[in-house]
Design a protein around this motif. Sequence first.
Motif, short mmCIF file in Angstrom:
data_model
loop_
_atom_site.label_atom_id
_atom_site.label_comp_id
_atom_site.label_asym_id
_atom_site.label_seq_id
_atom_site.Cartn_x
_atom_site.Cartn_y
_atom_site.Cartn_z
N ARG A 210 -6.71 -15.63 -9.71
CA ARG A 210 -5.15 -15.46 -9.26
C ARG A 210 -4.11 -16.60 -9.88
O ARG A 210 -4.63 -17.68 -10.06
CB ARG A 210 -5.01 -15.99 -7.56
CG ARG A 210 -3.37 -15.74 -6.84
CD ARG A 210 -3.79 -16.21 -5.86
NE ARG A 210 -2.05 -16.13 -5.42
CZ ARG A 210 -1.67 -16.82 -4.28
NH1 ARG A 210 -2.30 -17.61 -3.48
NH2 ARG A 210 -0.32 -16.65 -3.80
N VAL A 211 -3.10 -16.10 -10.41
CA VAL A 211 -2.25 -16.97 -11.22
C VAL A 211 -1.11 -17.14 -10.27
O VAL A 211 -0.29 -16.20 -9.74
CB VAL A 211 -1.75 -16.43 -12.37
CG1 VAL A 211 -0.84 -17.35 -12.90
CG2 VAL A 211 -2.93 -16.00 -13.24
N ALA A 212 -0.63 -18.32 -10.02
CA ALA A 212 0.55 -18.56 -8.91
C ALA A 212 1.15 -20.06 -9.26
O ALA A 212 0.49 -20.90 -9.49
CB ALA A 212 -0.13 -18.62 -7.53
N ASP A 213 2.68 -20.25 -8.87
CA ASP A 213 3.25 -21.42 -9.20
C ASP A 213 2.81 -22.23 -8.28
O ASP A 213 2.36 -21.80 -7.10
CB ASP A 213 4.68 -20.97 -9.17
CG ASP A 213 5.43 -22.20 -9.62
OD1 ASP A 213 5.56 -22.98 -8.76
OD2 ASP A 213 5.89 -22.16 -10.97
N VAL A 214 2.72 -23.54 -8.55
CA VAL A 214 2.54 -24.59 -7.69
C VAL A 214 3.27 -24.54 -6.19
O VAL A 214 2.92 -24.84 -5.07
CB VAL A 214 2.73 -26.05 -8.24
CG1 VAL A 214 2.62 -27.17 -7.27
CG2 VAL A 214 1.64 -26.18 -9.51
N PRO B 279 7.83 -20.25 -15.04
CA PRO B 279 7.72 -18.64 -14.96
C PRO B 279 7.19 -18.08 -15.99
O PRO B 279 6.68 -16.90 -15.97
CB PRO B 279 9.30 -18.43 -14.58
CG PRO B 279 9.92 -19.49 -15.18
CD PRO B 279 9.19 -20.76 -15.18
N PHE B 280 7.46 -18.52 -17.22
CA PHE B 280 6.79 -17.94 -18.40
C PHE B 280 5.32 -17.86 -18.33
O PHE B 280 4.61 -16.92 -18.50
CB PHE B 280 7.15 -18.48 -19.75
CG PHE B 280 8.69 -18.27 -19.91
CD1 PHE B 280 9.33 -19.10 -20.84
CD2 PHE B 280 9.44 -17.27 -19.46
CE1 PHE B 280 10.95 -18.94 -21.09
CE2 PHE B 280 10.83 -16.97 -19.71
CZ PHE B 280 11.33 -17.81 -20.59
N CYS B 281 4.75 -19.16 -17.97
CA CYS B 281 3.42 -19.27 -17.89
C CYS B 281 2.86 -18.27 -16.78
O CYS B 281 1.56 -17.71 -16.97
CB CYS B 281 2.80 -20.70 -17.49
SG CYS B 281 3.59 -22.00 -18.71
N THR B 282 3.36 -18.10 -15.87
CA THR B 282 3.11 -17.46 -14.57
C THR B 282 2.96 -15.88 -15.04
O THR B 282 1.90 -15.28 -14.90
CB THR B 282 4.25 -17.27 -13.55
OG1 THR B 282 4.54 -18.55 -13.23
CG2 THR B 282 3.84 -16.35 -12.23
N MET B 283 3.87 -15.29 -15.78
CA MET B 283 3.95 -13.94 -16.44
C MET B 283 2.93 -13.79 -17.41
O MET B 283 1.99 -12.77 -17.45
CB MET B 283 5.15 -13.82 -16.93
CG MET B 283 6.16 -13.53 -15.59
SD MET B 283 7.78 -13.00 -16.38
CE MET B 283 9.02 -14.33 -16.68
N MET B 284 2.77 -14.58 -18.52
CA MET B 284 2.06 -14.50 -19.41
C MET B 284 0.48 -14.80 -19.17
O MET B 284 -0.38 -13.64 -19.61
CB MET B 284 2.01 -15.60 -20.70
CG MET B 284 3.57 -15.68 -21.31
SD MET B 284 3.85 -14.12 -22.05
CE MET B 284 2.92 -14.18 -23.64
N LEU B 285 0.13 -15.74 -18.11
CA LEU B 285 -1.14 -15.85 -17.66
C LEU B 285 -1.62 -14.78 -16.68
O LEU B 285 -2.91 -14.49 -16.77
CB LEU B 285 -1.53 -17.13 -17.28
CG LEU B 285 -1.20 -18.36 -18.39
CD1 LEU B 285 -1.40 -19.69 -17.78
CD2 LEU B 285 -2.28 -18.13 -19.46
N ASP B 286 -0.73 -14.25 -16.13
CA ASP B 286 -1.13 -13.19 -15.15
C ASP B 286 -1.31 -12.11 -16.02
O ASP B 286 -2.50 -11.42 -15.65
CB ASP B 286 0.08 -12.95 -14.23
CG ASP B 286 -0.48 -12.01 -13.18
OD1 ASP B 286 0.43 -10.78 -12.57
OD2 ASP B 286 -1.30 -12.20 -12.42
N ASP B 287 -0.68 -11.56 -16.97
CA ASP B 287 -0.97 -10.59 -18.01
C ASP B 287 -2.36 -10.80 -18.75
O ASP B 287 -3.08 -9.71 -18.80
CB ASP B 287 0.23 -10.51 -18.93
CG ASP B 287 1.24 -9.75 -18.35
OD1 ASP B 287 2.45 -9.98 -19.10
OD2 ASP B 287 1.25 -9.17 -17.18
N GLY B 288 -2.51 -12.00 -18.99
CA GLY B 288 -3.67 -12.59 -19.63
C GLY B 288 -4.78 -12.01 -19.01
O GLY B 288 -5.88 -11.77 -19.46
#
Lengths: 314, 255, 663
Positions: free
Chosen positions: C640-644, C622-631
């Motif tokens: 698009r950034v999404a969890d597997v 979830p952190f990668c999701t939020m950080m990379l989406d923001d990034g």
Amino acid sequence: MNLVVLEHVDGAPTEVSMQALTLAQGLGGATHALLIGPGAREAAATVPVAVAHVAEHEALDAFAPDAWAAIVCEVSDRIGATAVVAPGTEHATDALARAAARLGEPLAANCVAVTPGNPLALTRVRWGGSLLEEALLHAGQALLTVAPHTVFAASPGSPGATEPFTPELSDADLVVTVRDRVAPAAAGVSLPDAKVVITGGRGVGSAEGFGPVEELASLLGGAVGCSRAVTMAGWRPHTDQVGQTGSKIAPELYIACGVSGATQHIAGCKGAKRILAVNTDPEAPIMSVADYAVIGDLHEVLPAISAELRRTAS
Amino acid sequence: MKILVCVKRVPLTGGRIVLTGDEQAIETKHLGFTISPHEECGVEEAVRLVEQHGGESVVLTLGPADAAEQLRDALAMGIDRALHLETDGEEWDPEATAGAILEAIQADEAASGPFDLICFGNESADSGGYQVGLRCAHALGRPCATGIKGVSVDGGVVRAEQERGGGRDIYELPLPAVVTVLEGLNLPRYPSVPGRMRAGRKPLDVSIPTRPPSRLQRSRLVVPEGQSKQAEVLGRGAEAAPAVVELLRRIGVAR
Amino acid sequence: MLTVLSALALLLVAGLAGGLFARRALLLTRIVRLGKPTPRLGELPRRVRNEAVDVLGQRKLLRRLIPGLAHAFVFWGFVVLFPTIVMALIGAVDRESTIPWLGHQGWFAFLVDLFVVLVLIGVATAFWIRKVQRPERFRGSHLGEADLILALITLIVTTLVLWHAARIAVGLNEWPAGWSPVANAIAQVFGEGTWAEARERILVWAHLLIVLGFLVYLPYSKHLHIATAAINVFFGRTRARGRLEPLDFTVEDEAAMRFGAGTVADLTWKQMIDTMSCTECGRCQDVCPAYATGKELSPKLLIMGLRDQLFAEGPKLVGDAGFQPSALVPNAVSDDVVWDCVTCGACVHECPVAIEHVDHIVDLRRQLVMVDSRFPSEAGQMLRDVERSANPWGKPQVERADWTEGLEVWVLQPDEPAPELLYWVGCAASFDERARATARATTKLLQAAGVDFAILGPRESCTGDPARRMGDEYTYQAYAQQNVATLNDAAVTKIVASCPHCFNTIANEYPDFGGRYEVVHHTELLAELVRDGRLQPAAGEEEITYHDSCYLARHNDVLAAPRELVSRIGKPLEMARSGKRTFCCGAGGSHMWMEERGSAINEERAREAAGTGATTLAVACPFCTMMLDDGMKQVGETMRVADVATLLAEALDARAPSGATSG
């Protein structure tokens, strides 16, 4: 007999004082008003009550809450008031609480409704407005403050007589008085006075992140506010904080950006005429108190609004 | 200096308030608790004043057994002693609260001398009575300034600052005095772990006050309506800008 | 006569050198013995294996082939050539003697010649790297010292081969000269003659003096690593790389309690040896995401700073019981450096001598947070929220299961029977709208596959990881104990977590508090379900690149399962920095809750992902999701950034649009 303590500014009673008056009149029976300090006589002339008592004393140029309490007790005693009502502002609440202590009576703070009777049934505010408490007041004299902007001020009737007098004040009453004043540091619109307030919450992310918030505020001639999370993070001073433990404001428009909408924050801004929420989360609690919403990241949305304002400015 | 700070245990309610079935209290299962925000600043100020002037600080609460948690938080921040006026958990009205606190103050002063300064929160986050500190001050015959956001003590006088109209009004009260403070007075410190451990070992001075009949008597609590507006979505992301600007013009806040 | 004189001279010189070396070695040993305890003796076979692979096999160094080989040549050379020092010692006293048997072996002479050449090649390569290539990783290292050491090594092997050549020239070689072609060739150049005998003596003494000089210099230089590195590798972490060593708060005497690393006296013996093993190679600096984005932190400079302070104050600590060492922060290490770290572990993964930088950072943080109350103020709010509201978002726990609205999820009640599987949702998925999608997708997938599971709802508190990585071990332990009690009371045996931080904490750290469960990451469980045919997602044409979470890939070796899933549902593209060399999203080390200075780590990684040309960035955290989406938004990319799990759920819907799952 009801006695209402009215605050006044620029020769007229304040709006919240008139709201308190309306609630007091709802108690039934005659209502007198009490106004204190410089400008009171002018303001008293417009108040729609049977008698407006005006306390004048050279020591009242500066606010002295114990003096106010003494005056309230003196007048209440003189007219045999069964209820003393004041607006729920800092100064009036302070004075009335001291009066309650002197009179040995309970005080119900921030009432929104009363039903005449003995005991008096009242509804008052808890959690800055997020919860209501229905209670019974068992008292010889009912002392109440009225929560600001919860009672609709009735349209003014015709004023009655004005009775100026000089109250008896002892030295002890004047120990607590404003001795000095430090002027505001920055120029610009103050938070309580601004027509538009743009608040940044945790979603702003950093102190620098407030750039777009400040920019939009300046374009709209408004003020910047913040949530408690921002103050606790050290990103902005407490003077900017809107909320139950910060400033409670009532602007024309309140734009809440990156604010989740905890009850403590809502308590500070629910007086706003309109609320616009900018948030990435469509299910954030702020959405259920907002009139308008933009679902998106404030770092994108605010600059876009600023740009659009500039673009379409004639 | 001998300083007393009074605190109250309040729940951390979050986004919405849920009541117990009997409508007499907030449902607090799964809720965390804290010292009411204004008072936490009072605790910090008391610790700072004693660091600066020497002496002793005392924290007091009227509350249930669980309120010991808040007393220990205050001790961890650096307060020296704690007084616990233990109740059964039901909230006391402001008059009764002030009365019990007054008795405890008088007992402590008889034992170890008067408090130079007593610090209350301007109002507690939950009940918002705005009067406990003032009642105590009146009963003690001491001057009190309210809504204070700046405190300094010098030569037997406390200089208290109250925010008004963007600037600050200054009060000067001779000690012994009482102040009721607001959040923003300072930024409360994060207690150190050695501080917490020491706090955990300190005994609390527990007494059980008698509750007088309440003259402001709760009938029930009600969650106000109007909490479920349906916000009109003006758009998503930067594309919403034109709709927002149109709204701003319509309201009359944009030129 | 000559022999006796030589013997006396050797005794004198070797004794002096040996004595100086021993005195310094003894001091260093005494310093290390003052180090605080830390348990590092379990799993002996693993440790021996690490020695073999990382020390003898030079595995980590060989990841960079050229510098790795250069060092390997020098190292193996040192090992192989060691007996020649003994030979020189013997030969200095009696020019006709050598080590019995070994000194006569032609094959050994050949090895000596070979490794002299290899060492020289290694040193020459090293000089070339340092003087011509000048890689960035050496910024901040003591280059002069390195040059001196390389020069000394050169002199040592050169005098060695010259001495051998000199021996051959006067016929003193005990081995068949033909076996050492290089020495032999040089011997031809030397020839016989008046100086031949003297030359042999001069060279053996020159060789010995340089070796002995080096011996004395060794424990004052970074070349000390030849003694400490092997020890450090042996005592490195064997299991559970993601596990931090807990502090003991039950110690009776508060003065004896260790709250972290405040001064050099608080360092554990392993941390001390860490600092003594650093060769300033800079491999850690090269892979540090903070350093790469312009922050002050360099793991190399961190260790060097601690080392310098240890060497400055350690001797005083040994000598004087009343000595008060100074605070490490800010004297040896600045505050910024301590807070810049995202605990991604890339440095630890790269370090050839098993330095564990993350442990140093966390111990420094523990002191700053728990004792000094000195840390970025916005993190203070998070710590208060974890402590008082049981989650770092400060949201009320009663809302923790709100994300399940519309799905029928079993929220385990206190007196209910133990579930087969417990889904540990985590604070992020419970309270953040982007992470919520993962929880909902995971739920739908588990339901579609007919897996019976429960969640704890409001009884699930924060695992304590954000507080622990911040340094607030005290708050962490309170929650660890509370959660373990909840899980044990519910008789939970198997847990699936969709957050790698929760996964790491529960699997690797909760056993220290009595919590032993079978823990899997949701990608592992989902991959198993797909393999077993219980989930049948549609294959897809989308190009998907997968970002490895630090806490999954590096700390816990979960690499294959998410890739299996990505391959099933799309066309996988790998980033350059992937697998265990993944580049952090920037949220670790409690950075989710701290302001960032310098350019952002998440933007760097977002750019890298977008650079693959894929349309989707798959993540498993979830952190990668939020950080990379923001990034992505911050760098203006539309990837698009999404969890597997989200992607898998969509692929499932694609296969069976009228099936059990709804969108």
